[in-house]
Enzyme design. Structure first.
Site, short mmCIF file in Angstrom:
data_model
loop_
_atom_site.label_atom_id
_atom_site.label_comp_id
_atom_site.label_asym_id
_atom_site.label_seq_id
_atom_site.Cartn_x
_atom_site.Cartn_y
_atom_site.Cartn_z
N ASP A 109 0.81 -1.22 0.00
CA ASP A 109 0.00 0.00 0.00
C ASP A 109 0.84 1.27 0.00
O ASP A 109 0.50 2.26 -0.67
CB ASP A 109 -0.99 0.00 1.17
CG ASP A 109 -0.31 -0.07 2.52
OD1 ASP A 109 0.53 -0.97 2.72
OD2 ASP A 109 -0.61 0.75 3.40
N THR A 134 2.26 -8.00 -1.39
CA THR A 134 2.41 -7.97 0.06
C THR A 134 1.93 -9.29 0.65
O THR A 134 0.85 -9.76 0.29
CB THR A 134 1.66 -6.80 0.73
OG1 THR A 134 1.68 -6.96 2.14
CG2 THR A 134 0.22 -6.70 0.27
N ILE A 135 2.71 -9.85 1.54
CA ILE A 135 2.25 -11.06 2.22
C ILE A 135 1.15 -10.74 3.21
O ILE A 135 0.46 -11.64 3.69
CB ILE A 135 3.40 -11.83 2.91
CG1 ILE A 135 4.03 -11.04 4.06
CG2 ILE A 135 4.46 -12.26 1.92
CD1 ILE A 135 5.02 -11.83 4.91
N ASP A 136 0.94 -9.44 3.49
CA ASP A 136 -0.16 -9.04 4.37
C ASP A 136 -1.53 -9.17 3.69
O ASP A 136 -2.55 -9.18 4.37
CB ASP A 136 0.02 -7.59 4.83
CG ASP A 136 1.24 -7.38 5.70
OD1 ASP A 136 1.89 -8.39 6.07
OD2 ASP A 136 1.57 -6.23 6.02
N MET A 180 3.24 -11.77 10.60
CA MET A 180 3.26 -10.45 10.00
C MET A 180 1.85 -10.03 9.59
O MET A 180 0.98 -10.86 9.32
CB MET A 180 4.20 -10.41 8.80
CG MET A 180 5.66 -10.35 9.22
SD MET A 180 6.75 -10.03 7.84
CE MET A 180 8.25 -9.59 8.72
N GLU A 302 11.21 -15.38 7.96
CA GLU A 302 11.45 -16.70 7.35
C GLU A 302 10.59 -16.89 6.10
O GLU A 302 10.88 -17.74 5.26
CB GLU A 302 11.11 -17.83 8.34
CG GLU A 302 11.89 -17.80 9.63
CD GLU A 302 11.18 -17.05 10.75
OE1 GLU A 302 11.39 -17.42 11.91
OE2 GLU A 302 10.43 -16.09 10.45
#
Length: 438
Positions: A109, A134-136, A180, A302
């Protein structure tokens, strides 16, 4: 003599599996159409200072196999050019000095917002397309569409939690796993639900209100007691790191000295939420005469640079191809998305949240069936526990309290519990042929 125009690629934010696939596919597509590609190293870090020395020409031979690997072939940074007008001006001037007329930004974002501002500042001289990374999983795409890297991060996160669950049961201990997710709980919920963790806590549970540290602690303590009443001394709680931002101001006061990144966000790696909750939960349990072994474990670093799973490999190659192709076709000021196997452009104007002026975020829908099912499988104190005197007596006895004392200690937790899930069956269609003319 005019110089040939170039396409540049830049990666901002934190790493996510699949970045290299985007870089590779975009480079191949542009090169095959006779366009030179520049990799801008380390995000906006150098070009916002007017430094154009940290770039590299990307060619098919060197990038054609990087899609298998994690990390970013051209580096990454959280440098933010939007906080200083001169930095934004420097970005545009630097790209023009490099004969760049097309820019692919890859990021979450914050990078999406920077891309919007660069395009606006360039005033038509540089066309900009953004690829959502984004892994979010919190960029504002339709519900079924993940941001790239999320599925790989979840996949590996589940593997880690699965092993921790075995260790927890073997050694009779609890793990508090911090996943996360600075603003949304998609990754924590995705890992916790798939792995069958004891419970998962995400900031969306407390949307629209601040939560006291005591509420988080009591939720975990309640789960511990409920589990213990069933004869189990082990458990794994998955907690989204963004819970820090849901804490009441008085609880955050102790975190004021924590370093912030270039976007003004607390450096969450510096806020040891797991250790904070571990200490508070153990103290609360000691008050009930219960000795506990709890291990706080952060997972995230990781996952971010892992090799992408095939889903993300294919997905990101599609995104990279589309990003380059739409720029080469004259496209501008849009985010690239793949929806149901089709390219769908999302104009920058649609990505802005009018309230914040930033890129709009996608949060976990806590009113969805998906979330309701996740809650039903969690071991945590629930409304129906307080309506069942036998269950309540068992919990109270576990901590040596009367029923009334137990209610006073924990019944407040159920106030924010979502309503029970009711699934209405679809009406059956009429038998074939009924009511139809011969």
């Amino acid at each position: 003599m005019s110089h040939p125009k170039r396409l540049a690629i830049l990666v901002g934010g934190g790493p996510a599996p699949g970045i290299n696939s985007v870089i590779s596919a975009a480079t191949i597509r542009a090169n095959l159409e006779g366009v030179e590609v520049l990799g801008i190293r380390d995000g906006f870090e150098w070009i916002m200072q007017g430094d154009i020395g940290h770039v590299q020409v990307l060619e098919i031979d060197e990038v054609s196999r990087i899609h298998f690997r994690g990390g970013s072939y051209i580096g990454i940074s959280r440098a933010n050019p939007t906080r200083d007008p001169q930095h934004l001006e420097n970005v545009v001037i630097s790209l023009l000095r490099l004969n760049v007329s097309m820019l692919v930004t890859i990021g979450g974002d914050d990078t999406a917002y920077s891309a919007m501002r660069v395009e606006e500042k360039a005033g038509g001289r540089i066309r900009v397309v953004h690829v959502p990374k984004t892994i979010d999983n919190d960029l504002d795409l339709p519900p079924p569409v993940d941001t790239f890297g999320f599925q790989t991060a979840r996949h590996l996160g589940v593997d880690i939690v699965k092993n921790l669950m075995v260790d927890a049961k073997t050694t009779s201990r609890w793990y508090f796993v911090i996943a996360m997710g600075r603003k949304a709980g998609h990754l924590a919920l995705g890992i916790g639900k798939a792995a069958g963790a004891t419970l998962t806590l995400i900031p969306e549970e407390f949307t629209g209100e601040k939560v006291s540290l005591k509420t988080l602690v009591d939720t975990l303590v309640g789960a511990y007691i409920k589990r213990l009443s069933y004869g189990r001394r082990d458990g794994v709680a998955v907690l989204a790191e963004g819970l820090v931002f849901s804490l009441a101001p008085e609880d955050l006061a102790q975190l004021e000295e924590i370093e912030r990144d270039a976007h003004g966000n607390l450096r969450l790696a510096e806020v040891n939420l797991g250790e904070l909750l571990k200490a508070q939960v153990q103290k609360r349990l000691q008050g009930f005469g219960i000795k506990s072994t709890i291990v706080a474990k952060n997972i995230g670093y990781e996952l971010r640079c892992a090799d992408p799973i095939p889903f993300d490999m294919e997905y990101t190659r599609d995104l990279g191809y589309c990003a380059a192709k739409v720029l080469l076709s004259g496209g501008n000021a849009l985010m690239v998305s793949m929806q149901g196997g089709h390219f769908v452009p999302v104009p920058f104007a649609q990505m802005l949240d009018s309230a914040t002026g930033k890129a709009r975020l996608r949060l976990v829908d806590i009113h969805s069936t998906r979330y309701a099912i996740a809650r039903r499988y969690m071991i945590r104190l629930r409304r129906d526990d307080f309506e069942d005197p036998h269950e309540l007596a068992k919990f109270a006895a576990t901590v040596g309290l009367s029923l009334q004392q137990f209610r006073l200690e924990f019944e407040g937790l159920i106030a924010a519990e979502p309503p029970p899930l009711i699934l209405e069956p679809e009406p059956h269609p009429s038998p074939a042929g009924s009511g139809c003319p011969d």
